[in-house]
Scaffold this motif. Structure first.
Motif, PDB file in Angstrom:
ATOM      1  N   LEU A   1     -11.782   2.709 -19.000  1.00  0.00           N
ATOM      2  CA  LEU A   1     -12.698   1.643 -18.588  1.00  0.00           C
ATOM      3  C   LEU A   1     -12.765   1.551 -17.068  1.00  0.00           C
ATOM      4  O   LEU A   1     -13.842   1.386 -16.490  1.00  0.00           O
ATOM      5  N   THR A   2     -11.632   1.659 -16.422  1.00  0.00           N
ATOM      6  CA  THR A   2     -11.589   1.578 -14.964  1.00  0.00           C
ATOM      7  C   THR A   2     -12.308   2.761 -14.342  1.00  0.00           C
ATOM      8  O   THR A   2     -13.037   2.597 -13.360  1.00  0.00           O
ATOM      9  N   LEU A   3     -12.153   3.950 -14.912  1.00  0.00           N
ATOM     10  CA  LEU A   3     -12.884   5.114 -14.410  1.00  0.00           C
ATOM     11  C   LEU A   3     -14.386   4.912 -14.545  1.00  0.00           C
ATOM     12  O   LEU A   3     -15.147   5.195 -13.611  1.00  0.00           O
TER      13      LEU A   3
ATOM     14  N   VAL B   1      -4.242  -1.705  -3.850  1.00  0.00           N
ATOM     15  CA  VAL B   1      -4.571  -2.445  -5.067  1.00  0.00           C
ATOM     16  C   VAL B   1      -5.721  -3.410  -4.805  1.00  0.00           C
ATOM     17  O   VAL B   1      -6.661  -3.511  -5.606  1.00  0.00           O
ATOM     18  N   LEU B   2      -5.704  -4.107  -3.683  1.00  0.00           N
ATOM     19  CA  LEU B   2      -6.782  -5.043  -3.351  1.00  0.00           C
ATOM     20  C   LEU B   2      -8.106  -4.317  -3.144  1.00  0.00           C
ATOM     21  O   LEU B   2      -9.165  -4.796  -3.562  1.00  0.00           O
ATOM     22  N   TYR B   3      -8.067  -3.142  -2.514  1.00  0.00           N
ATOM     23  CA  TYR B   3      -9.312  -2.401  -2.285  1.00  0.00           C
ATOM     24  C   TYR B   3      -9.890  -1.865  -3.591  1.00  0.00           C
ATOM     25  O   TYR B   3     -11.104  -1.920  -3.803  1.00  0.00           O
TER      26      TYR B   3
ATOM     27  N   LEU C   1      -8.886   5.831  -8.544  1.00  0.00           N
ATOM     28  CA  LEU C   1      -7.866   5.403  -9.508  1.00  0.00           C
ATOM     29  C   LEU C   1      -6.536   6.089  -9.223  1.00  0.00           C
ATOM     30  O   LEU C   1      -5.474   5.518  -9.444  1.00  0.00           O
ATOM     31  N   TRP C   2      -6.579   7.313  -8.696  1.00  0.00           N
ATOM     32  CA  TRP C   2      -5.346   8.034  -8.369  1.00  0.00           C
ATOM     33  C   TRP C   2      -4.586   7.374  -7.222  1.00  0.00           C
ATOM     34  O   TRP C   2      -3.382   7.584  -7.082  1.00  0.00           O
ATOM     35  N   THR C   3      -5.255   6.580  -6.405  1.00  0.00           N
ATOM     36  CA  THR C   3      -4.549   5.922  -5.308  1.00  0.00           C
ATOM     37  C   THR C   3      -3.555   4.885  -5.821  1.00  0.00           C
ATOM     38  O   THR C   3      -2.637   4.511  -5.097  1.00  0.00           O
ATOM     39  N   LEU C   4      -3.737   4.445  -7.051  1.00  0.00           N
ATOM     40  CA  LEU C   4      -2.790   3.479  -7.608  1.00  0.00           C
ATOM     41  C   LEU C   4      -1.423   4.100  -7.865  1.00  0.00           C
ATOM     42  O   LEU C   4      -0.458   3.396  -8.128  1.00  0.00           O
ATOM     43  N   VAL C   5      -1.334   5.426  -7.760  1.00  0.00           N
ATOM     44  CA  VAL C   5      -0.038   6.100  -7.871  1.00  0.00           C
ATOM     45  C   VAL C   5       0.860   5.692  -6.704  1.00  0.00           C
ATOM     46  O   VAL C   5       2.083   5.789  -6.778  1.00  0.00           O
ATOM     47  N   LEU C   6       0.254   5.174  -5.629  1.00  0.00           N
ATOM     48  CA  LEU C   6       1.040   4.707  -4.479  1.00  0.00           C
ATOM     49  C   LEU C   6       2.029   3.612  -4.861  1.00  0.00           C
ATOM     50  O   LEU C   6       3.005   3.379  -4.158  1.00  0.00           O
TER      51      LEU C   6
ATOM     52  N   VAL D   1       6.281  -0.812   5.305  1.00  0.00           N
ATOM     53  CA  VAL D   1       5.057  -0.019   5.441  1.00  0.00           C
ATOM     54  C   VAL D   1       4.476   0.307   4.066  1.00  0.00           C
ATOM     55  O   VAL D   1       3.273   0.129   3.828  1.00  0.00           O
ATOM     56  N   PHE D   2       5.302   0.794   3.159  1.00  0.00           N
ATOM     57  CA  PHE D   2       4.808   1.148   1.831  1.00  0.00           C
ATOM     58  C   PHE D   2       4.344  -0.079   1.068  1.00  0.00           C
ATOM     59  O   PHE D   2       3.383  -0.012   0.301  1.00  0.00           O
ATOM     60  N   SER D   3       5.005  -1.213   1.236  1.00  0.00           N
ATOM     61  CA  SER D   3       4.583  -2.434   0.552  1.00  0.00           C
ATOM     62  C   SER D   3       3.195  -2.852   1.022  1.00  0.00           C
ATOM     63  O   SER D   3       2.342  -3.224   0.215  1.00  0.00           O
ATOM     64  N   PHE D   4       2.948  -2.787   2.325  1.00  0.00           N
ATOM     65  CA  PHE D   4       1.623  -3.114   2.847  1.00  0.00           C
ATOM     66  C   PHE D   4       0.586  -2.138   2.300  1.00  0.00           C
ATOM     67  O   PHE D   4      -0.507  -2.530   1.903  1.00  0.00           O
ATOM     68  N   LEU D   5       0.913  -0.860   2.256  1.00  0.00           N
ATOM     69  CA  LEU D   5       0.005   0.160   1.755  1.00  0.00           C
ATOM     70  C   LEU D   5      -0.310  -0.063   0.271  1.00  0.00           C
ATOM     71  O   LEU D   5      -1.453   0.056  -0.159  1.00  0.00           O
ATOM     72  N   LYS D   6       0.706  -0.415  -0.509  1.00  0.00           N
ATOM     73  CA  LYS D   6       0.509  -0.678  -1.935  1.00  0.00           C
ATOM     74  C   LYS D   6      -0.426  -1.865  -2.147  1.00  0.00           C
ATOM     75  O   LYS D   6      -1.369  -1.797  -2.935  1.00  0.00           O
ATOM     76  N   ILE D   7      -0.160  -2.965  -1.440  1.00  0.00           N
ATOM     77  CA  ILE D   7      -0.965  -4.177  -1.595  1.00  0.00           C
ATOM     78  C   ILE D   7      -2.402  -3.923  -1.159  1.00  0.00           C
ATOM     79  O   ILE D   7      -3.357  -4.311  -1.838  1.00  0.00           O
ATOM     80  N   ALA D   8      -2.582  -3.248  -0.038  1.00  0.00           N
ATOM     81  CA  ALA D   8      -3.925  -2.964   0.468  1.00  0.00           C
ATOM     82  C   ALA D   8      -4.695  -2.070  -0.502  1.00  0.00           C
ATOM     83  O   ALA D   8      -5.886  -2.292  -0.754  1.00  0.00           O
TER      84      ALA D   8
END
Length: 136
Positions: free
Chosen positions: A68-70, A105-107, A83-88, A96-103
């Protein structure tokens, strides 16, 4: 929803996406409540049966939201590779990684909320890029 659960080439409107995900969340909560009560009985009867049942139910609950997301990303005019970016999310915890993860998911959430792009509104060059190479 279930008849197109493995269709990644179709389109998915925002309304269809929201209702489907809401239904899957409710199904997931029901599943978790049942599993919490039945875990000990299943593990004591047969550990292999417990693993098989959990794998099947997990697949039923999480493959449809992925497709559905695809479809929703494609319908919104975004690349499905997002969708592959959610592997982050699997990256280790650090500032740094926490900020990258949150950004990230929000995007992706922002892209899922975008209005549908109609195929009729595409120019001839864009339509050829989508896959219709009839004129070539």
């Amino acid at each position: 929803m279930w008849e197109r659960c493995l269709d990644i080439d179709g389109l998915c409107s925002r309304e269809e996406y929201v209702w489907s995900i809401l239904g899957l969340i409710i199904n997931g909560l029901i599943y978790l409540s049942i599993v919490n009560h039945a875990t000990q009985k299943l593990k004591s009867l047969s550990p292999l049966a417990y693993i098989i049942i959990n794998t099947v139910i997990f697949s039923i609950l999480f493959i449809p939201p992925g497709t559905l997301t695809l479809r929703r990303l494609g319908d919104g005019g975004n690349g499905t590779w997002w969708l592959w970016t959610l592997v982050l999310i699997l990256l280790p915890n650090s500032i740094v990684f926490s900020f990258l993860k949150i950004a990230t998911v929000l995007y992706v959430f922002y892209m899922l909320c975008q209005p549908s792009k109609s195929r009729t509104s595409l120019s001839a060059e864009d339509y050829n890029d989508v896959g219709n190479t009839k004129g070539e």
